[in-house]
Design an enzyme around this catalytic site. Structure first.
Site, PDB file in Angstrom:
ATOM      1  CD  GLU A 466      -3.109  -1.133   2.181  1.00 37.68           C
ATOM      2  OE1 GLU A 466      -4.394  -1.472   2.105  1.00 37.68           O
ATOM      3  OE2 GLU A 466      -2.439  -1.390   3.264  1.00 37.68           O
ATOM      4  CD  GLU A 529      -3.094  -7.020   3.036  1.00 35.52           C
ATOM      5  OE1 GLU A 529      -4.002  -6.751   3.672  1.00 35.52           O
ATOM      6  OE2 GLU A 529      -2.029  -6.798   2.813  1.00 35.52           O
TER       7      GLU A 529
END
Length: 1022
Positions: A466, A529
């Site tokens: 991220e 994820e």
């Protein structure tokens, strides 16, 4: 170090100053005096090593302006300073506040500036150097310092480091003196590097990994890169070693030699080569070794065979030095859009794991690591993503030894500045897109790879998390591909751009997954994820794997995440609890509440109920019934390198939850093969009200360090025959007495009274047992974390009190017939303007069959959280038995691992206290019957006319429900009363699990119909 003029840039706010005087990254190693110690690899046994762990002096300042400026002075009196343990996080030692935040920075968002509110911790200690190190180079090693650290020895500035989770090493030889030496380290909590360390975890500071000195000779092995590859046929080993020498003193013409040897577990040498070198004027040189190893044992997560690589350095007349590492032969590649290990397309059955201990915080604890690996093995996890930074070196050694595939991730996350595929962000201010920040990104990437490059467990590098996909990530990708041709590189932020070998999205939608699965692709799809395990979650996990198993290039993913990051604490009442965001003095600071607790394990490593579903779905042996009437089952081996002849197999036949017969059988089956087996399972004739289930299982035959003999690795349950819910007509002499406003009934020692005005059954008795209040309608549940994420309290809040304002519209008493006496009570749920009916059928034996029905036709109402009823019982009815799915809690979208069976427990154990924030818990599905008895064996029994669901808790929903928003609450804060709160339902909404910030449970697990009806029988046991 600091500035007085505002125009001067502070070192801790200068991204172009990555570090100062810090050594370049290299592989983890230690020198030893003999090869046996290299194999043992215990630094404490090396005469070249001296630990600096222990008690240091410490001074904390809440603002950097208040720090001690001359902390490095050798004559500084620090006797009144505090003591602190190294390694540790100072916030967990009483200095400053631990902060949990996910995305929003805990400091001003003004890169690279930090501002005035910047805590500083100053460390001091003294040390002496061993006398025999006089002619050695002495290196100072910090495994990780979180914060910007300025290091001084004997009052002189040695260097500076900013990147955490990677070693900070300094050559301190020229700063040393004989006798006592002073070491001072000043750490700024926030700095420009903090913008690159915005991971979803506790923000903790300080010297948090091992600190030590180590010595090196003037000419030494400095780095090495071992490659234990396989040929194209995966038959023979292709071994190479690149050894980097470092010459601290340039002695042109000096001679020496390096020998590289490889030994198997039995001590047999399978490779050996010696090369001589002559020192020139350079400070370093490299030697290359290579050769073929015939038919080596291979390394995989299933069979992690390791060789010992011993590197011997001889230099002139000095005694030889030895170092080395473990090596594992394995080949990692992508072919036909599939990730292969040793030629086999592996399924990544993974988890994300933060480096967290509930007592020590971010300090690595060996026992915790071993416990994690043992639990991962027990629950069929084969891969770990080191989210989101390099872990302690010991973790990799353990994964090499015990067998786990690792995605090793660079310590780069700039989530607070923006991330791809989430929302718009300003790339003109984002570090990933600015050239002045590029060196810091590259440094972190290089340090990741260079330290961990010799670990066979690392099969994939990750560029970060991220953090945007600026030009620097193309550069880091290209650098890794040039540096290491033995592994893949992944980067979620690249999407399907060129700078990732694997498409690795986070939390993709089911639609996205199906689309990729159906398409022609050149890269595997492995979710970095998925299945967000926050609180009561992990619903619809099987659905993920139905899609994954539908396409060859879908290869699994990493659950978010492994363990709740709670901090073990004690409240004002001396009750133990685990702290989360907003606790420990941080309520007034930016925090993301219990978002720090997204694990499959509770903070103390207790497995949460959801992990049993993960184990079931992750299992590597599949059982299906081909013809259950003939005992024919199909067994499929999903292992990649393990024959099923390594396991014991058995079947067990049950009638109504009671074991009838069992048998064992043998299976020899190669990886990825399947075959039918015929088992001697008797086919039983089922009487009315009986049913038969068969459970097949595979278990460990020979114990290992991680798994005991008998541990079940895979199992499946099959319905063989019968119908438990076949209608039955209870026998008895039911007597009815009709009076004004009421109906009384008796049957044997059972009696009761129905109030025809209120539509309630009163004074229901059997012998000494009595129920004062029958179940009443109830539609709400205490919101889970996923419920809060999808705004269930707001969107469905009308159901919270829908049961309260119900008005009796009519009560109709039917005629007694062969089934009993029916009494129908019609209600209007005034709060939602919906009719609701309860039918009481007083049966011939005095038991009461209750049928509840709701009709929402014509009303535009939100989804039902649950359709059921509830009642309260005395706390003495604390012995629970039931026949249904268990033994752990289960829900409609998370119950494939909870087999139908008979289970017993205490009511006090039913509410799961492992969820760090109290919420819905303790549910059971597909239940046939349940009983709650006191110590004398007297109490209540509920029998479903169809499968029912229930929970029996010692805490009520109102206590668990914080309202429209979460509150700072923990299981230790609840009031556990002397009451049993029994819910008897047709069903409840699934818990979901795609994510915890908006995703709803999957459609088939939601209560969206307009009409619902169910029945169950209530009776007393005396």
């Amino acid at each position: 170090m600091a500035a007085t003029a505002q125009t001067t840039v502070n070192d801790w706010e200068n991204p172009s100053l990555v570090d100062f005087n810090k050594e370049k990254a290299h592989a983890s190693f230690m020198l030893y005096d003999n090869p046996a110690d290299v194999k043992t690899d215990d630094y404490q046994k090396s005469g070249w090593y001296q630990s600096l762990n222990g008690t240091w002096k410490f001074l904390y300042a809440d603002k950097h302006a208040d720090r001690v400026k001359d902390f490095y002075r050798t004559d500084l009196d620090d006797s009144r300073w505090n003591d602190i343990a190294v390694p540790s996080n100072w916030e967990l030692k009483g200095f400053g506040i631990p902060i949990y935040t996910n995305i929003v920075y805990p400091h001003p968002k003004t890169p690279p500036m930090i501002g005035a509110d910047n805590p500083v911790g100053t460390y001091r200690r003294s040390f002496t150097v061993p006398a025999n190190w006089g002619d050695k180079e002495v290196m100072l090693h910090f495994g990780s310092i979180t914060g910007c650290a300025f290091v001084y020895v004997n009052g002189r500035k040695v260097g500076m480091s900013k990147v955490s989770k990677s070693p900070a090493e300094f050559n301190i030889t020229r700063f040393l003196k004989q006798g006592n030496n002073s070491l001072a380290v000043q750490v700024f909590r926030w700095h420009d590097g903090s913008y690159l360390e915005d991971q979803d975890f506790w923000r903790l500071s300080g010297i948090e990994r091992d600190a030590y000195l180590y010595a090196l000779p003037e000419s030494t092995v400095w780095d090495f890169f071992l490659k234990a590859d396989l040929d194209a046929q995966y038959r023979n080993g292709l071994f190479s070693a690149d050894i980097d020498l470092r010459h601290f003193v340039r002695l042109p013409g000096g001679k020496g030699s390096i020998t590289v040897e490889l030994f198997d577990r039995a001590g047999k040498k399978v490779f050996g080569e010696e090369k001589s070198y002559t020192m020139g004027a350079d400070t370093g040189q490299s030697l290359h070794f290579s050769g073929t190893v015939a038919s080596p044992m291979k390394w995989s997560a299933e069979s992690p065979y390791l060789y010992d690589c011993i590197i011997t350095h001889k230099n002139g007349t000095a005694a030889p030095c030895y170092t080395g590492a473990k090596a594992g032969f394995r080949k990692v590649e992508i072919r036909n859009a599939r990730l292969l290990v040793n030629g086999m397309p592996i399924m990544v059955k993974g988890v994300n794991r933060h480096e967290h201990d509930d007592i020590q915080g971010h300090v690595p604890v060996l026992e915790t690591m071993l416990k994690d690996i043992k639990l991962m093995k027990q629950f069929n996890v084969n891969a770990v993503r080191t989210s989101h930074y390099p872990n302690d070196p010991q973790w990799y050694k353990l994964c090499d030894r015990y067998g786990l595939y690792l995605v090793d991730e660079a310590n780069i996350e700039t989530h607070g500045m923006g991330a791809e595929f989430q929302a718009w962000f300003d790339k003109s201010k984002h570090p990933a897109y600015l050239p002045e920040w590029a060196p810091a990104h590259m440094d972190r990437t290089v340090r990741l790879v260079e330290r961990d490059k010799n670990h066979p467990s690392v099969i994939i590098w990750s560029l970060g998390n991220e953090c945007g996909n600026g030009p620097v990530f193309t550069q880091t990708y290209q650098w890794i591909k040039q540096r290491d041709n033995t592994r893949m590189v992944q980067f979620e932020q690249a999407g399907e751009a060129a700078n990732t070998d694997i498409v690795c999205p986070m939390y993709p939608s089911i639609t996205n997954m199906k689309r990729y699965a159906a398409a022609e692709k050149t890269r595997p799809y492995i979710m970095c994820e998925y299945a967000h395990a926050m609180g009561n979650s992990n619903g619809n996990f099987q659905e993920y794997w139905d899609i994954i198993n539908s396409s060859q290039h879908m290869q699994g993913g990493f659950i978010w995440d492994w363990v709740d990051q709670g901090i073990r604490s004690v409240n004002a009442n001396k009750d133990l609890y685990w702290a989360y965001g907003g606790d420990l003095g941080a309520f007034h600071l930016q925090n993301d509440e219990n978002g720090v607790a997204d694990g499959l394990l509770s903070s103390d490593r207790t497995p949460d109920p959801g992990i049993y579903e993960v184990k079931k779905v992750y299992q590597d042996v599949l059982f299906t019934a081909k013809d259950i009437s003939k005992g024919i089952f199909t067994i499929k081996n999903l292992f990649n390198f393990t024959n099923l002849d390594q396991f014991n197999f058995k079947w067990v036949l049950y009638r109504n939850g009671e074991q009838v017969k069992e048998g064992s059988f043998a299976v020899a089956l190669a990886p990825h093969e399947q075959k039918d087996v015929s088992l001697q399972v008797p086919l039983m004739k089922s009487a009315e009200g009986s049913e038969y289930f068969v459970i097949l299982s595979a278990s460990v035959r020979t114990a290992t360090e991680m798994l005991p003999a008998g541990h079940v690795i895979a199992e499946e349950q099959f319905k063989q025959a019968g119908d438990f819910f076949a209608p039955a007509s209870p026998k008895g002499a039911l007597k009815i007495t009709r009076q004004e406003g009421k109906v009384s009934f008796t049957s044997g020692d059972v009696s009761g009274e129905i109030d025809l005005r209120q539509g309630t059954i009163n004074a229901y008795k059997k012998g000494s047992q009595q129920v004062r209040q029958f179940p009443e309608p109830y539609f709400w549940r205490a919101p889970t974390d996923n419920d809060f994420g999808n705004h269930m309290p707001q969107n469905m809040g009308i159901w919270r009190n829908a049961h309260v304002n119900r008005k009796v519209k009519n009560v109709m008493v039917g005629e007694q017939d062969e089934a009993g006496l029916p009494v129908i009570v019609g209600y209007q749920l005034e709060g939602i303007n919906v009719p609701y009916t309860v039918t009481y059928l007083v049966q011939n034996d005095g038991s009461v069959k209750i049928t509840a029905a709701i009709d929402m036709t014509g009303r535009d109402l939100p989804e039902l959280p649950r359709f059921g009823m509830r009642m309260q019982l005395p706390g003495s009815f604390d012995n629970l038995s039931y026949y249904g799915r268990g033994p752990w809690e289960n829900y409609s979208d998370r119950n494939t691992a909870a087999f139908v069976g008979k289970y017993t427990d205490k009511v006090e154990n039913q509410f799961y206290k492992g969820y760090i924030r109290p919420q819905e818990s303790g549910y059971k599905t597909d239940v046939r019957w349940l009983s709650l008895l006191n110590a004398q064996g007297k109490g209540l029994k509920i029998e479903g006319a169809q499968p029912i669901c229930f929970s029996a808790l010692n805490v009520d929903t109102e206590e668990l429900d914080p309202g429209l928003n979460k509150r700072q609450q923990h299981p230790a804060d609840l009031h556990y009363g002397n009451t049993v709160f029994l819910s008897i339902d047709l069903n409840q909404r699934g818990v979901g699990g795609d994510d915890s910030w908006g995703a709803l449970p999957h459609l088939k697990y939601r209560l969206l119909d307009k009409k619902y009806s169910y029945s169950y029988v209530l009776s007393l046991i005396d």
